[in-house]
Design an enzyme around this catalytic site. Structure first.
Site, PDB file in Angstrom:
ATOM      1  N   TYR A   1       0.836  -1.188   0.000  1.00  0.00           N
ATOM      2  CA  TYR A   1       0.000   0.000   0.000  1.00  0.00           C
ATOM      3  C   TYR A   1       0.880   1.250   0.000  1.00  0.00           C
ATOM      4  O   TYR A   1       2.103   1.164  -0.082  1.00  0.00           O
ATOM      5  CB  TYR A   1      -1.000  -0.067   1.153  1.00  0.00           C
ATOM      6  CG  TYR A   1      -1.925  -1.259   1.007  1.00  0.00           C
ATOM      7  CD1 TYR A   1      -2.649  -1.445  -0.165  1.00  0.00           C
ATOM      8  CD2 TYR A   1      -2.030  -2.232   1.997  1.00  0.00           C
ATOM      9  CE1 TYR A   1      -3.468  -2.547  -0.344  1.00  0.00           C
ATOM     10  CE2 TYR A   1      -2.852  -3.343   1.830  1.00  0.00           C
ATOM     11  CZ  TYR A   1      -3.563  -3.494   0.658  1.00  0.00           C
ATOM     12  OH  TYR A   1      -4.362  -4.595   0.476  1.00  0.00           O
TER      13      TYR A   1
ATOM     14  N   ARG B   1       3.027  -1.241  10.884  1.00  0.00           N
ATOM     15  CA  ARG B   1       3.119  -2.576  10.294  1.00  0.00           C
ATOM     16  C   ARG B   1       3.975  -2.452   9.039  1.00  0.00           C
ATOM     17  O   ARG B   1       3.745  -1.571   8.208  1.00  0.00           O
ATOM     18  CB  ARG B   1       1.745  -3.131   9.931  1.00  0.00           C
ATOM     19  CG  ARG B   1       1.799  -4.635   9.618  1.00  0.00           C
ATOM     20  CD  ARG B   1       0.435  -5.203   9.318  1.00  0.00           C
ATOM     21  NE  ARG B   1       0.412  -6.646   9.622  1.00  0.00           N
ATOM     22  CZ  ARG B   1      -0.610  -7.442   9.327  1.00  0.00           C
ATOM     23  NH1 ARG B   1      -1.683  -6.973   8.723  1.00  0.00           N
ATOM     24  NH2 ARG B   1      -0.559  -8.719   9.641  1.00  0.00           N
TER      25      ARG B   1
ATOM     26  N   ARG C   1      -6.351 -15.297   9.855  1.00  0.00           N
ATOM     27  CA  ARG C   1      -7.218 -16.384   9.383  1.00  0.00           C
ATOM     28  C   ARG C   1      -7.493 -17.413  10.480  1.00  0.00           C
ATOM     29  O   ARG C   1      -8.605 -17.940  10.582  1.00  0.00           O
ATOM     30  CB  ARG C   1      -6.588 -17.063   8.168  1.00  0.00           C
ATOM     31  CG  ARG C   1      -6.554 -16.183   6.923  1.00  0.00           C
ATOM     32  CD  ARG C   1      -5.766 -16.858   5.801  1.00  0.00           C
ATOM     33  NE  ARG C   1      -5.764 -16.088   4.576  1.00  0.00           N
ATOM     34  CZ  ARG C   1      -4.903 -15.112   4.290  1.00  0.00           C
ATOM     35  NH1 ARG C   1      -3.973 -14.770   5.173  1.00  0.00           N
ATOM     36  NH2 ARG C   1      -4.976 -14.452   3.148  1.00  0.00           N
TER      37      ARG C   1
END
Length: 371
Positions: free
Chosen positions: A183, A231, A325
């Site tokens: 990003y 992050r 997940r």
């Protein structure tokens, strides 16, 4: 005594254990605003017993959304909608709440994963023009982004500041700045996506400049007693791309500016990446960042078993583990980990009677008499 269930302080934020619910995009917002899905989804995870819940990548501007359905924190409507969710969680759970602030850059204007994830062109219904450090598309055949000029860079910084102030008003305990997964801030860092010839491109110091400026702005806009961290993608997994040594330099620079921790992931900036997937495959990166910088680190990536998470923390490879997940698959993962590791965990009193007979001291404060 389990190391995974020992308290952890990140700055002045004290967590009861070292399990983090990682930010996970839901592609379920309306014009950036959280809805009933977020109330159910985040409320469910807030009862998991984890020490920290980080809300999904939350765009600082409409054009910074990954998809048209991405969560945002760029206007009063977004703020009110997310505030409803935060208030409900606060009323039912002591879990610490963070929010991941993000701008997708050239990976914006994309379809949701279950719709294939392809770029939506700027002239297609629902699409918009994307922006990036350089006019280089993420993948062959995509519409190129517009390279940010000085005015565009200033707007991005202002958008991050405005979102950080909204997060402060909503009472979030922490902000995670998204500088990973290809990003916008990662795009500035990587030589694969940043080909600028000004003060924001070229050398490593120049490529780090804009992400560091954004971090400083966010840090200044958020209450001093609450932590801000980043992050990062430790490597692009592409020859000639961003790598671990550059990550260490970036982490050191962040630490010098008041960064409270580093959440260590990898990849995302190029479709050419070759990732050697395996259990805990990113943990060595977190271990190296921790060892070289002294900053607390959060490890993430195919951490699925309680014994595996315990070994990571007990061995000093990372200070905390983040699950994504695995938490979706088993939203009570921390309960089950505590049972296996002989620890205690938070559970709402309405659930106390579900304690297995062999784990009668699993839930903190639990006392459920028979009638």
């Amino acid at each position: 005594m389990s190391h995974l269930f020992q308290p952890l302080s990140i700055g002045e934020l004290r967590l009861p254990n070292r399990i983090v619910v990682a930010p996970m995009c839901q592609y379920s917002a309306l014009d950036g605003s959280a809805g009933d899905w977020h109330m159910v989804h985040l409320g469910h995870l807030a009862l998991s017993g984890a020490g920290l819940l980080v809300v999904e990548a939350t765009a600082v501007s409409p054009e910074g959304r990954i998809s048209p359905q991405d969560l945002g924190l760029y206007d009063a409507g977004n703020e009110a909608a997310l505030g409803r969710v935060v208030a409900a969680i606060r009323a039912q759970s002591p879990i610490a709440l963070g929010v991941q602030l993000s701008h997708a850059g050239r990976k914006a204007s994309s379809r949701a994963p279950w719709e294939g994830g392809a770029q939506i062109g700027p002239r297609a219904p629902g699409g918009w023009q994307t922006f990036a450090p350089s006019a280089l598309p993420h993948a062959d055949g995509e519409e190129p982004p517009v390279a940010l000029d000085r005015q565009g860079l200033a707007k991005v910084r202002q958008d991050f500041v405005a979102a950080a102030r909204r997060a402060a008003r909503l009472g979030f305990d922490a902000i995670e700045l998204h500088a990973a997964h290809g990003y916008l801030l990662h795009q500035f860092l990587s030589p694969l996506s940043n080909r600028r010839d000004d003060a924001y491109g070229g050398s490593l110091a120049n490529r780090m400049r804009f992400p560091l400026e954004v971090f400083e702005d966010v840090r200044s806009a958020f209450p001093a007693g609450k932590p801000v961290w980043a992050r990062v993608s430790a490597t692009d997994w592409v020859p000639g791309g961003w790598d671990l040594e550059a990550t260490l330099r970036f982490a050191e620079a962040l630490g010098a500016r008041g960064c409270a921790a580093i959440h260590v992931s990898s990849g995302g900036v190029s479709p050419a990446q070759k990732i050697p997937l395996g259990p805990g495959y990113q943990v060595p990166f977190a271990q190296r960042v921790k060892a070289d910088t002294g900053l607390p680190t959060i490890a993430v990536g195919l951490i699925t078993e309680p014994e595996q998470a315990e070994a990571i923390v007990a061995g000093g490879q990372a200070d905390a583990v983040a699950l994504a997940r695995a938490m979706l698959y088993d939203p009570r993962w921390p309960w089950h980990a505590a049972a296996k590791l002989g620890a205690q965990v938070f559970a709402p009193r309405q659930y106390w009677r579900c304690q297995p007979r062999e784990h009668q001291h699993l839930f903190e404060g639990a006392s459920f008499g028979q009638r």
